[in-house]
Design an enzyme around this catalytic site. Structure first.
Site, PDB file in Angstrom:
ATOM      1  N   PRO A  41       0.793  -1.226   0.000  1.00  0.00           N
ATOM      2  CA  PRO A  41       0.000   0.000   0.000  1.00  0.00           C
ATOM      3  C   PRO A  41       0.832   1.286   0.000  1.00  0.00           C
ATOM      4  O   PRO A  41       1.888   1.347   0.632  1.00  0.00           O
ATOM      5  CB  PRO A  41      -0.824  -0.094   1.286  1.00  0.00           C
ATOM      6  N   ASN A  42       0.326   2.250  -0.730  1.00  0.00           N
ATOM      7  CA  ASN A  42       0.881   3.616  -0.836  1.00  0.00           C
ATOM      8  C   ASN A  42       2.140   3.700  -1.690  1.00  0.00           C
ATOM      9  O   ASN A  42       2.622   4.805  -1.956  1.00  0.00           O
ATOM     10  CB  ASN A  42       1.146   4.234   0.559  1.00  0.00           C
ATOM     11  N   TYR A  97      11.431   8.429   0.851  1.00  0.00           N
ATOM     12  CA  TYR A  97      11.301   7.383  -0.170  1.00  0.00           C
ATOM     13  C   TYR A  97      11.911   7.746  -1.520  1.00  0.00           C
ATOM     14  O   TYR A  97      11.882   6.934  -2.447  1.00  0.00           O
ATOM     15  CB  TYR A  97       9.816   7.037  -0.348  1.00  0.00           C
ATOM     16  N   ASP A 117       0.754 -15.276   6.443  1.00  0.00           N
ATOM     17  CA  ASP A 117       0.271 -16.657   6.338  1.00  0.00           C
ATOM     18  C   ASP A 117       0.217 -17.117   4.881  1.00  0.00           C
ATOM     19  O   ASP A 117       0.441 -18.294   4.592  1.00  0.00           O
ATOM     20  CB  ASP A 117      -1.107 -16.794   6.987  1.00  0.00           C
ATOM     21  N   ASN A 120       7.842  -5.743  -1.294  1.00  0.00           N
ATOM     22  CA  ASN A 120       7.855  -4.668  -0.307  1.00  0.00           C
ATOM     23  C   ASN A 120       6.437  -4.606   0.252  1.00  0.00           C
ATOM     24  O   ASN A 120       5.545  -4.028  -0.369  1.00  0.00           O
ATOM     25  CB  ASN A 120       8.241  -3.331  -0.939  1.00  0.00           C
ATOM     26  N   ALA A 136       3.276  -0.857   4.580  1.00  0.00           N
ATOM     27  CA  ALA A 136       2.728  -0.823   5.952  1.00  0.00           C
ATOM     28  C   ALA A 136       2.253  -2.194   6.417  1.00  0.00           C
ATOM     29  O   ALA A 136       2.244  -2.474   7.631  1.00  0.00           O
ATOM     30  CB  ALA A 136       1.593   0.189   6.028  1.00  0.00           C
ATOM     31  N   HIS A 185      12.678  -2.974   1.620  1.00  0.00           N
ATOM     32  CA  HIS A 185      12.144  -1.673   2.038  1.00  0.00           C
ATOM     33  C   HIS A 185      13.042  -0.585   1.489  1.00  0.00           C
ATOM     34  O   HIS A 185      14.273  -0.695   1.556  1.00  0.00           O
ATOM     35  CB  HIS A 185      12.088  -1.562   3.571  1.00  0.00           C
ATOM     36  N   LEU A 186      12.428   0.451   0.959  1.00  0.00           N
ATOM     37  CA  LEU A 186      13.201   1.572   0.425  1.00  0.00           C
ATOM     38  C   LEU A 186      13.964   2.284   1.537  1.00  0.00           C
ATOM     39  O   LEU A 186      15.138   2.625   1.388  1.00  0.00           O
ATOM     40  CB  LEU A 186      12.252   2.565  -0.267  1.00  0.00           C
ATOM     41  N   GLU A 210      12.403  -9.693   1.160  1.00  0.00           N
ATOM     42  CA  GLU A 210      11.650  -8.530   1.654  1.00  0.00           C
ATOM     43  C   GLU A 210      12.497  -7.280   1.418  1.00  0.00           C
ATOM     44  O   GLU A 210      13.663  -7.242   1.815  1.00  0.00           O
ATOM     45  CB  GLU A 210      11.389  -8.739   3.149  1.00  0.00           C
ATOM     46  N   ARG A 225      13.846   4.479  11.959  1.00  0.00           N
ATOM     47  CA  ARG A 225      12.630   5.298  11.977  1.00  0.00           C
ATOM     48  C   ARG A 225      11.830   5.022  13.252  1.00  0.00           C
ATOM     49  O   ARG A 225      12.405   4.667  14.270  1.00  0.00           O
ATOM     50  CB  ARG A 225      11.823   5.013  10.700  1.00  0.00           C
ATOM     51  N   ARG A 281       5.349  10.896  -2.611  1.00  0.00           N
ATOM     52  CA  ARG A 281       5.107  10.575  -1.203  1.00  0.00           C
ATOM     53  C   ARG A 281       6.401  10.745  -0.395  1.00  0.00           C
ATOM     54  O   ARG A 281       7.386  10.031  -0.644  1.00  0.00           O
ATOM     55  CB  ARG A 281       4.656   9.108  -1.128  1.00  0.00           C
TER      56      ARG A 281
HETATM   57  C1  DQA Z   1       8.401   0.835   3.553  1.00  0.00           C
HETATM   58  C2  DQA Z   1       8.557   1.051   5.060  1.00  0.00           C
HETATM   59  C3  DQA Z   1       7.213   0.844   5.770  1.00  0.00           C
HETATM   60  O1  DQA Z   1       7.377   1.051   7.167  1.00  0.00           O
HETATM   61  C4  DQA Z   1       6.204   1.847   5.255  1.00  0.00           C
HETATM   62  O2  DQA Z   1       4.943   1.624   5.871  1.00  0.00           O
HETATM   63  C5  DQA Z   1       6.100   1.851   3.782  1.00  0.00           C
HETATM   64  C6  DQA Z   1       7.298   1.692   2.975  1.00  0.00           C
HETATM   65  C7  DQA Z   1       9.704   1.157   2.797  1.00  0.00           C
HETATM   66  O3  DQA Z   1       9.786   0.778   1.634  1.00  0.00           O
HETATM   67  O4  DQA Z   1      10.599   1.804   3.344  1.00  0.00           O
HETATM   68  O5  DQA Z   1       5.025   2.096   3.230  1.00  0.00           O
HETATM   69  O6  DQA Z   1       8.097  -0.531   3.335  1.00  0.00           O
END
Ligand code: DQA
Length: 156
Positions: free
Chosen positions: A15-16, A28, A93, A80, A83, A106-107, A104, A113, A23
Site C-alpha cells: 500500500p501507498n 522514499y 500466512d 515490499n 505498511a 524496504h526503500l 523482503e 525510523r 510521497r
Molecule cells: C516501507 C517502510 C514501511 O514502514 C512503510 O509503511 C512503507 C514503505 C519502505 O519501503 O521503506 O510504506 O516498506
C-alpha cells in the site's frame, strides 16, 4: 504451457507505494513506481526471465496474488509489503502457505525510523531482507532472485 511462459519472478508492492515520487520524497526518494518497474522488467528480461508485477493498496488482493503464485509457476517473489509489513498476519500466512523463496525489500531503513517499523511479520520467513538502499534494493533483490533461479538444480 511453454517453458518460462509463466512469470519466473513476482514483484509485489504494498500500500501507498503507488505514490512513490511524490510521497515523502525525503524518505522514499523522487523516483516513481513506474520507473522502478520499467527498470525491473528490463533487468529480468535481460536475463531471459519473466517478471510479473502487482501494486495494491488492498490486503486481500495481495493475499490472493500470493496464493495464486503458489500454483501459477512463480518461482521467486520480491516483496515490499509496505505498511502491511508491520500489521498483516494474513499476508504472512499466505507466504507461509505457498512456501516460495522471497526477499523482503524496504526503500527506507526501517530500523532508523519509528520503533513500530522495526517489527516485520515477514523477515523470519524471508530468504533475505534489504532495507535503506532506496530503489537499488529492488535491483539487488532481483539480481539475487535471478541467481537463485540459475542455480536451481531441478529447473532451468
Ligand atoms: C516501507 C517502510 C514501511 O514502514 C512503510 O509503511 C512503507 C514503505 C519502505 O519501503 O521503506 O510504506 O516498506
Amino acid at each position: 504451457m511453454e517453458e518460462n511462459s509463466a512469470s519466473d519472478i513476482l514483484l509485489i508492492h504494498g500500500p501507498n507505494l503507488n505514490l512513490l515520487g511524490t510521497r515523502e520524497p525525503g524518505i522514499y526518494g523522487d523516483e516513481s513506481l513506474e520507473k522502478i518497474n520499467t527498470r525491473a522488467i528490463k533487468q529480468v528480461e535481460a536475463a531471459g526471465r519473466f517478471l510479473d508485477i502487482l501494486q495494491s493498496n488492498h490486503e486481500g488482493e495481495l493475499v490472493d496474488r500470493v496464493q495464486r503464485a503458489g500454483t501459477d509457476g512463480t518461482r521467486y517473489i520480491v516483496v515490499n509489503p509496505a505498511a502491511f509489513t508491520h500489521t498483516s498476519v494474513a499476508l504472512r500466512d499466505a507466504f507461509s502457505a505457498v512456501n516460495l523463496p522471497f526477499i523482503e525489500v524496504h526503500l527506507s531503513n526501517v530500523h532508523a525510523r519509528e520503533t513500530f517499523r522495526r517489527d516485520s511479520f515477514f523477515s523470519d520467513l524471508a530468504q533475505a531482507v534489504i532495507c535503506g538502499l532506496g530503489p537499488t534494493g529492488y535491483e539487488i533483490a532481483l539480481d539475487a532472485a535471478l541467481k537463485h533461479l540459475a542455480l536451481d538444480p531441478n529447473k532451468t
